[in-house]
Design an enzyme around this catalytic site. Structure first.
Site, PDB file in Angstrom:
ATOM      1  N   CYS A 169      -5.579 -16.696   0.585  1.00  0.00           N
ATOM      2  CA  CYS A 169      -5.845 -16.322  -0.580  1.00  0.00           C
ATOM      3  C   CYS A 169      -4.598 -16.584  -1.593  1.00  0.00           C
ATOM      4  CB  CYS A 169      -5.722 -14.590  -0.691  1.00  0.00           C
ATOM      5  SG  CYS A 169      -5.385 -13.755  -2.105  1.00  0.00           S
ATOM      6  N   TYR A 219       0.960 -12.748  -6.847  1.00  0.00           N
ATOM      7  CA  TYR A 219       1.523 -11.643  -7.052  1.00  0.00           C
ATOM      8  C   TYR A 219       1.705 -10.628  -5.712  1.00  0.00           C
ATOM      9  CZ  TYR A 219       1.106  -6.290  -8.073  1.00  0.00           C
ATOM     10  OH  TYR A 219       1.232  -5.081  -8.048  1.00  0.00           O
ATOM     11  N   CYS A 247      -8.531 -20.027  -1.396  1.00  0.00           N
ATOM     12  CA  CYS A 247      -9.504 -19.214  -2.028  1.00  0.00           C
ATOM     13  C   CYS A 247      -8.784 -18.853  -3.292  1.00  0.00           C
ATOM     14  CB  CYS A 247      -9.845 -18.140  -1.348  1.00  0.00           C
ATOM     15  SG  CYS A 247     -10.847 -16.982  -2.206  1.00  0.00           S
ATOM     16  N   GLY A 255       0.869  -1.189   0.033  1.00  0.00           N
ATOM     17  CA  GLY A 255      -0.066  -0.102  -0.016  1.00  0.00           C
ATOM     18  C   GLY A 255       0.997   1.149   0.008  1.00  0.00           C
ATOM     19  N   SER A 278       7.483  -8.338 -11.157  1.00  0.00           N
ATOM     20  CA  SER A 278       6.445  -9.357 -10.809  1.00  0.00           C
ATOM     21  C   SER A 278       6.738 -10.987 -11.387  1.00  0.00           C
ATOM     22  CB  SER A 278       5.015  -9.120 -11.207  1.00  0.00           C
ATOM     23  OG  SER A 278       5.158  -8.353 -12.519  1.00  0.00           O
ATOM     24  N   ASN A 321      -6.730  -4.947   7.732  1.00  0.00           N
ATOM     25  CA  ASN A 321      -6.270  -5.014   6.145  1.00  0.00           C
ATOM     26  C   ASN A 321      -7.356  -6.214   5.670  1.00  0.00           C
ATOM     27  OD1 ASN A 321      -5.225  -5.944   4.048  1.00  0.00           O
ATOM     28  ND2 ASN A 321      -3.835  -7.504   4.897  1.00  0.00           N
ATOM     29  N   GLY A 322      -8.146  -5.971   4.607  1.00  0.00           N
ATOM     30  CA  GLY A 322      -9.167  -6.857   4.055  1.00  0.00           C
ATOM     31  C   GLY A 322     -10.274  -6.144   3.701  1.00  0.00           C
ATOM     32  N   ASP A 346       5.200 -12.911 -17.117  1.00  0.00           N
ATOM     33  CA  ASP A 346       4.367 -12.202 -15.981  1.00  0.00           C
ATOM     34  C   ASP A 346       3.478 -13.050 -15.074  1.00  0.00           C
ATOM     35  OD1 ASP A 346       4.155  -9.865 -14.522  1.00  0.00           O
ATOM     36  OD2 ASP A 346       2.994  -8.750 -15.983  1.00  0.00           O
ATOM     37  N   ASP A 347       3.037 -12.475 -13.919  1.00  0.00           N
ATOM     38  CA  ASP A 347       2.320 -13.414 -12.912  1.00  0.00           C
ATOM     39  C   ASP A 347       0.872 -13.371 -13.248  1.00  0.00           C
ATOM     40  OD1 ASP A 347       2.478 -10.144 -12.019  1.00  0.00           O
ATOM     41  OD2 ASP A 347       0.946 -11.185 -10.754  1.00  0.00           O
ATOM     42  N   CYS A 372     -10.682 -15.617  -7.580  1.00  0.00           N
ATOM     43  CA  CYS A 372     -10.334 -14.638  -8.966  1.00  0.00           C
ATOM     44  C   CYS A 372     -10.051 -15.505 -10.168  1.00  0.00           C
ATOM     45  CB  CYS A 372      -9.117 -13.902  -8.457  1.00  0.00           C
ATOM     46  SG  CYS A 372      -7.713 -14.654  -7.922  1.00  0.00           S
ATOM     47  N   CYS A 432     -12.140  -9.715  -6.873  1.00  0.00           N
ATOM     48  CA  CYS A 432     -12.026 -10.195  -5.496  1.00  0.00           C
ATOM     49  C   CYS A 432     -12.830  -9.479  -4.462  1.00  0.00           C
ATOM     50  CB  CYS A 432     -10.411 -10.120  -4.990  1.00  0.00           C
ATOM     51  SG  CYS A 432     -10.215 -10.485  -3.458  1.00  0.00           S
TER      52      CYS A 432
HETATM   53  P1  AMP Z   1      -2.905  -5.252 -16.159  1.00  0.00           P
HETATM   54  O1  AMP Z   1      -1.773  -4.280 -16.972  1.00  0.00           O
HETATM   55  O2  AMP Z   1      -4.040  -4.502 -15.962  1.00  0.00           O
HETATM   56  O3  AMP Z   1      -3.442  -6.383 -17.327  1.00  0.00           O
HETATM   57  O4  AMP Z   1      -2.560  -5.697 -14.782  1.00  0.00           O
HETATM   58  C1  AMP Z   1      -1.469  -6.703 -15.000  1.00  0.00           C
HETATM   59  C2  AMP Z   1      -0.166  -6.310 -14.172  1.00  0.00           C
HETATM   60  O5  AMP Z   1      -0.622  -5.787 -13.164  1.00  0.00           O
HETATM   61  C3  AMP Z   1       0.720  -7.505 -13.903  1.00  0.00           C
HETATM   62  O6  AMP Z   1       1.971  -6.955 -14.372  1.00  0.00           O
HETATM   63  C4  AMP Z   1       0.620  -7.735 -12.481  1.00  0.00           C
HETATM   64  O7  AMP Z   1       1.864  -8.020 -12.035  1.00  0.00           O
HETATM   65  C5  AMP Z   1       0.053  -6.375 -11.881  1.00  0.00           C
HETATM   66  N1  AMP Z   1      -1.037  -6.790 -10.731  1.00  0.00           N
HETATM   67  C6  AMP Z   1      -1.775  -7.764 -10.814  1.00  0.00           C
HETATM   68  N2  AMP Z   1      -2.689  -7.745  -9.887  1.00  0.00           N
HETATM   69  C7  AMP Z   1      -2.707  -6.404  -9.128  1.00  0.00           C
HETATM   70  C8  AMP Z   1      -3.178  -5.744  -8.089  1.00  0.00           C
HETATM   71  N3  AMP Z   1      -4.129  -6.146  -7.558  1.00  0.00           N
HETATM   72  N4  AMP Z   1      -2.670  -4.495  -7.838  1.00  0.00           N
HETATM   73  C9  AMP Z   1      -1.601  -3.858  -8.731  1.00  0.00           C
HETATM   74  N5  AMP Z   1      -0.990  -4.559  -9.568  1.00  0.00           N
HETATM   75  C10 AMP Z   1      -1.491  -5.935 -10.048  1.00  0.00           C
END
Ligand code: AMP
Length: 458
Positions: free
Chosen positions: A251, A257, A448, A39, A298, A113-114, A360-361, A451, A397
């Site tokens: 989670c 991520y 969980c 955050g 990531s 948190n949550g 990427d994640d 998502c 989520c």
């Molecule tokens: P997007 O560009 O909208 O497809 O988001 C995917 C990217 O945002 C990836 O590189 C992830 O590492 C990152 N990401 C995924 N979930 C989150 C989240 N909850 N908050 C911030 N970044 C995120």
């Protein structure tokens, strides 16, 4: 299930609690600093010197909100702290935590948190009865419930009121002499307990969202706070009460991520799990290529795993500028796109004329992947195979991760081929749900993953 259109403002976030440690505000400060990734919008610390509570909170990063003088004025050996996650478009100075209140039993400060999924129902009920709310935060709901309870002690009031709350929550509550730590009945969000030996030989305790905070302040990880458990820290001792009982469903997105790779979350090192995710991805989705590159940071651990499993060399083909905030911080699409470019710069010499696997994640809206493919094409990449170390994100989520609505989740609205075309890659593949399970691989997979599969626990 409660009203899913109700958006609450207490998501992700980092919490810390410090009990019986000299200069508790410093320990809280460094812990929040270690957990800045959870955050970046606002930060706050409240302390207690056993006579009264002190509090400082503001918008901004931990290092912007606090300085030596402020930390010196936060007196006492007990402290709680909070980093608030950025949520699109809100001017939320009123939403920084800790939340402080005076009530019939004295003073109290709370961090959270949550996301409490029945907060709106409880809040509407309280408003009908004449309660006044000053912020968007679920945390205020708890304060009203505590204040209204007829129980004689705060311990009993919490035992009575907390089980009324549904959803994902970690609360740390500071009174003048005690600290209370509570984790929801499904243990959605992480919360660990550690200890420090003070110079005078007494034991001090620390509770934090992630164990990377313990490493920085020299604390030893003892265990995680259990699902439905309330820890009461009083007179240098800890008492444990199980106040709600249900099966834990932590989670899985923390592993994908959210958590730092150097943290132990739900008893496992995040780095190891991300690497296994990359290895599973390579087993499921082999492709001929010259190099594997991560989207930093990531995708780094998963890309190492992919490279190890496939034998294809790992390269850092894209370099990240660490002095730019996360891409979700700015609300508009134009700024989001610019931010990807500000943040990530390719090394042309590595990319040119190569067949590249990019890891990427996750893909949320598709913004990052589309931009990455474009910058790699501009550098002369021959082929770009985008591989994602988690399944397609198809459902929002409601338990504390800031995901957009279903209409904005690209994989909820397009087929794999359509997403591939949209981002402009030669191929696109995701880790399967089975592969995700194998990467965590303790034979007893119970997480969980709403998502990814749309099945909500609460
Ligand atoms: P997007 O560009 O909208 O497809 O988001 C995917 C990217 O945002 C990836 O590189 C992830 O590492 C990152 N990401 C995924 N979930 C989150 C989240 N909850 N908050 C911030 N970044 C995120």
């Amino acid at each position: 299930m409660s009203d899913l259109n109700y958006k609450s403002w207490n998501e992700e976030c980092a919490v810390v609690g410090v009990y019986n440690i000299q200069d508790a505000s410093n320990i809280a400060y460094y812990s929040l600093f270690a957990m800045q990734h959870r955050g970046q919008e606002a930060s706050g610390i409240s302390t207690s010197d056993n006579k009264k509570l002190f509090i400082t909170k503001n918008k901004g990063l931990v290092t912007e909100v606090f300085n030596k003088e402020i930390l010196c004025n936060l007196k006492g050996n007990n402290a709680i702290g909070h980093n608030r996650y950025a949520t699109a478009g809100e001017d939320s100075s009123a939403d920084a935590q800790p939340v402080f209140a005076n009530y019939d039993l004295g003073q109290v400060a709370i961090v959270h948190n949550g996301n409490i999924t029945n907060a709106k129902e409880i809040k509407d009920e309280l408003i009908k009865e004449g309660a006044i709310f000053q912020s968007h935060m679920d945390t205020e709901v708890l304060i009203h419930l505590i204040a209204k309870s007829k129980q004689q002690t705060l311990t009993d009031r919490l035992k009575e009121t907390i089980p009324k709350l549904k959803g994902a929550f970690c609360f740390i509550i500071l009174s003048r002499t005690k600290m209370f730590v509570i984790r929801d009945r499904n243990a959605f969000r992480p919360l660990s307990l550690g200890e420090i030996t003070n110079k005078d030989g007494t034991k001090g305790y620390i509770v934090a969202s992630e164990t990377c905070a313990f490493d920085l302040v020299g604390a030893t990880h003892i265990r995680d706070v259990e699902a439905g458990e309330m820890l009461v820290f009083d007179k240098q001792k800890i008492q444990s009460h199980i106040i709600m009982q249900e099966d834990p469903y932590p989670c899985v997105f923390e592993y994908v991520y959210f958590a730092r790779p150097d943290s132990k979350v739900f008893g496992r090192l995040v780095y190891d799990i991300r690497k296994s995710m990359g290895m599973e991805l390579a087993k499921e989705n082999p492709v001929d290529a010259d190099i594997v590159i991560p989207v930093p940071d990531s995708g780094v651990a998963a890309a190492l795993g992919y490279s190890k499993q496939s034998g294809i060399p790992f390269e850092l083909g894209i370099i990240r500028n660490h002095y730019v905030g996360r891409t979700f911080i700015e609300p508009t699409q134009e700024i989001r796109e610019l931010k990807v470019r500000l943040k990530l710069n390719p090394i042309k010499e590595i990319i040119k004329d190569k067949k590249i696997i990019v890891i990427d994640d996750s893909i949320v809206r598709g913004t990052t992947s589309k931009q990455i493919v474009k910058i790699l094409r501009d550098c002369g990449a021959k082929e770009i195979h985008m591989k994602i170390s988690s399944p397609p994100t198809i459902s929002p989520c409601y338990y504390g991760v800031d995901t957009p609505t279903k209409s904005e989740l690209i994989s909820a609205n397009m087929s794999n081929d359509e997403v591939c075309k949209y981002i402009g890659a030669n191929s696109l593949s995701f880790l399967s749900l089975e592969g995700l399970k194998n990467s965590i691989g303790d034979g007893n997979y119970k997480f969980c993953q709403a998502c990814f599969d749309g099945k909500y626990i609460v």
